[in-house]
Design a protein around this motif. Structure first.
Motif, mmCIF file in Angstrom:
data_model
loop_
_atom_site.group_PDB
_atom_site.id
_atom_site.type_symbol
_atom_site.label_atom_id
_atom_site.label_comp_id
_atom_site.label_asym_id
_atom_site.label_seq_id
_atom_site.Cartn_x
_atom_site.Cartn_y
_atom_site.Cartn_z
ATOM 1 N N ALA A 111 39.455 58.054 -54.509
ATOM 2 C CA ALA A 111 39.628 56.629 -54.687
ATOM 3 C C ALA A 111 39.674 56.034 -53.241
ATOM 4 O O ALA A 111 39.918 56.469 -52.351
ATOM 5 C CB ALA A 111 41.073 56.163 -55.337
ATOM 6 N N SER A 152 38.101 53.153 -66.618
ATOM 7 C CA SER A 152 37.264 52.192 -65.795
ATOM 8 C C SER A 152 37.216 52.722 -64.419
ATOM 9 O O SER A 152 37.355 53.926 -63.943
ATOM 10 C CB SER A 152 37.944 50.953 -65.825
ATOM 11 O OG SER A 152 39.221 50.920 -65.274
ATOM 12 N N ASP A 153 36.966 51.789 -63.558
ATOM 13 C CA ASP A 153 36.793 52.088 -62.034
ATOM 14 C C ASP A 153 38.280 52.192 -61.439
ATOM 15 O O ASP A 153 38.386 52.213 -60.397
ATOM 16 C CB ASP A 153 36.035 51.156 -61.343
ATOM 17 C CG ASP A 153 36.248 49.877 -61.102
ATOM 18 O OD1 ASP A 153 37.422 49.435 -61.978
ATOM 19 O OD2 ASP A 153 35.762 48.940 -60.504
ATOM 20 N N GLU A 163 42.016 52.817 -56.860
ATOM 21 C CA GLU A 163 41.445 51.720 -57.011
ATOM 22 C C GLU A 163 40.025 52.115 -56.278
ATOM 23 O O GLU A 163 39.898 52.815 -55.373
ATOM 24 C CB GLU A 163 41.932 50.339 -56.024
ATOM 25 C CG GLU A 163 42.923 49.979 -56.933
ATOM 26 C CD GLU A 163 43.865 48.883 -56.233
ATOM 27 O OE1 GLU A 163 43.056 48.353 -55.208
ATOM 28 O OE2 GLU A 163 45.322 48.597 -56.289
ATOM 29 N N ARG A 164 38.872 51.551 -56.899
ATOM 30 C CA ARG A 164 37.672 51.863 -56.407
ATOM 31 C C ARG A 164 37.188 53.369 -56.550
ATOM 32 O O ARG A 164 37.153 53.930 -55.426
ATOM 33 C CB ARG A 164 37.272 51.272 -54.980
ATOM 34 C CG ARG A 164 37.537 49.816 -54.778
ATOM 35 C CD ARG A 164 37.218 49.147 -53.487
ATOM 36 N NE ARG A 164 37.665 49.846 -52.376
ATOM 37 C CZ ARG A 164 38.572 49.550 -51.575
ATOM 38 N NH1 ARG A 164 39.293 48.690 -52.051
ATOM 39 N NH2 ARG A 164 39.131 50.315 -50.695
ATOM 40 N N LEU A 165 37.431 53.883 -57.710
ATOM 41 C CA LEU A 165 37.173 55.335 -57.762
ATOM 42 C C LEU A 165 35.859 55.629 -57.332
ATOM 43 O O LEU A 165 34.706 55.104 -57.733
ATOM 44 C CB LEU A 165 37.230 55.820 -59.237
ATOM 45 C CG LEU A 165 38.709 55.585 -59.842
ATOM 46 C CD1 LEU A 165 38.752 55.901 -61.349
ATOM 47 C CD2 LEU A 165 39.902 56.559 -59.210
ATOM 48 N N LYS A 166 35.577 56.769 -56.573
ATOM 49 C CA LYS A 166 34.668 57.308 -56.246
ATOM 50 C C LYS A 166 33.735 58.331 -57.162
ATOM 51 O O LYS A 166 32.482 58.465 -57.045
ATOM 52 C CB LYS A 166 34.974 58.060 -54.607
ATOM 53 C CG LYS A 166 35.339 57.378 -53.860
ATOM 54 C CD LYS A 166 35.779 58.194 -52.341
ATOM 55 C CE LYS A 166 36.442 57.327 -51.381
ATOM 56 N NZ LYS A 166 36.715 58.207 -50.159
ATOM 57 N N ARG A 167 34.607 58.892 -58.027
ATOM 58 C CA ARG A 167 34.169 59.465 -59.079
ATOM 59 C C ARG A 167 35.338 59.425 -60.165
ATOM 60 O O ARG A 167 36.305 59.009 -60.227
ATOM 61 C CB ARG A 167 34.004 61.156 -58.789
ATOM 62 C CG ARG A 167 35.260 61.843 -58.360
ATOM 63 C CD ARG A 167 35.120 63.099 -58.134
ATOM 64 N NE ARG A 167 36.207 63.935 -57.499
ATOM 65 C CZ ARG A 167 37.264 64.273 -58.225
ATOM 66 N NH1 ARG A 167 37.215 64.131 -59.579
ATOM 67 N NH2 ARG A 167 38.335 65.119 -57.769
ATOM 68 N N GLU A 168 34.948 59.761 -61.464
ATOM 69 C CA GLU A 168 35.722 59.277 -62.702
ATOM 70 C C GLU A 168 36.261 60.956 -62.942
ATOM 71 O O GLU A 168 35.812 61.634 -63.421
ATOM 72 C CB GLU A 168 35.056 58.967 -63.733
ATOM 73 C CG GLU A 168 35.993 58.625 -64.807
ATOM 74 C CD GLU A 168 35.142 58.009 -66.117
ATOM 75 O OE1 GLU A 168 35.389 58.120 -67.345
ATOM 76 O OE2 GLU A 168 34.270 57.097 -65.731
#
Length: 149
Positions: free
Chosen positions: A69, A42-43, A108-113
């Motif tokens: 993140a 997920s994010d 939290e709030r991943l900028k990329r996976e």
């Protein structure tokens, strides 16, 4: 000539003593191991590692950041419930273990996976010690370590 040899020996001895700080100087001596991040689904993502303190003084993990993140928070788990905390203690001559089902990092709030096989750079900051940068390997989402945590 003897005077030079004596002076050189005195300087060498002083330098050797100067390098002997470490655990006997009343400070924390931190190292990080067993780090991993299960591949996020997920994010958000979790991070696990062990901070070992071989020094004579306790310290605290106070904050974490990563370029992957928007925010990295520190969580503790008490009676099965996780909650964000401002810091976690690292005892003198002990360890702080961040593990699945226990205390951990939340990305939290991943900028990329991040994908399995990649590494995520993380900066750990402490109350007393200098920051430590760690490259955390991304493991399969179902990864469970067989040793460590």
């Amino acid at each position: 000539m003897r005077r030079r040899a004596g002076a050189a020996l005195a300087v060498a001895g002083a330098l050797a003593l100067a390098g002997c700080g470490g655990a006997d100087d009343g400070s924390a001596r931190l190292s990080v191991g067993s780090a991993y991040m299960p591949q996020p689904v997920s994010d958000m993502a979790a991070g696990f590692l062990t901070i070992t303190n071989d020094g004579d003084a306790a310290d605290r993990l106070t904050s974490v950041s990563s370029d992957v993140a928007g925010q990295v928070t520190v969580h503790e788990t008490v009676d099965g419930a996780m909650q964000e905390v401002e810091s976690l203690d690292i005892p003198a001559h002990g360890s702080l273990v961040l593990e699945s089902g226990g205390n951990h990092l939340m990305f939290e709030r991943l900028k990329r996976e991040p994908k399995q096989g990649q590494k995520v750079s993380v900066e750990l900051r402490f109350a007393h010690s200098n920051p430590v940068t760690v490259e955390i390997p991304v493991k399969p989402a179902t990864y469970r370590p067989t040793t460590g945590h």
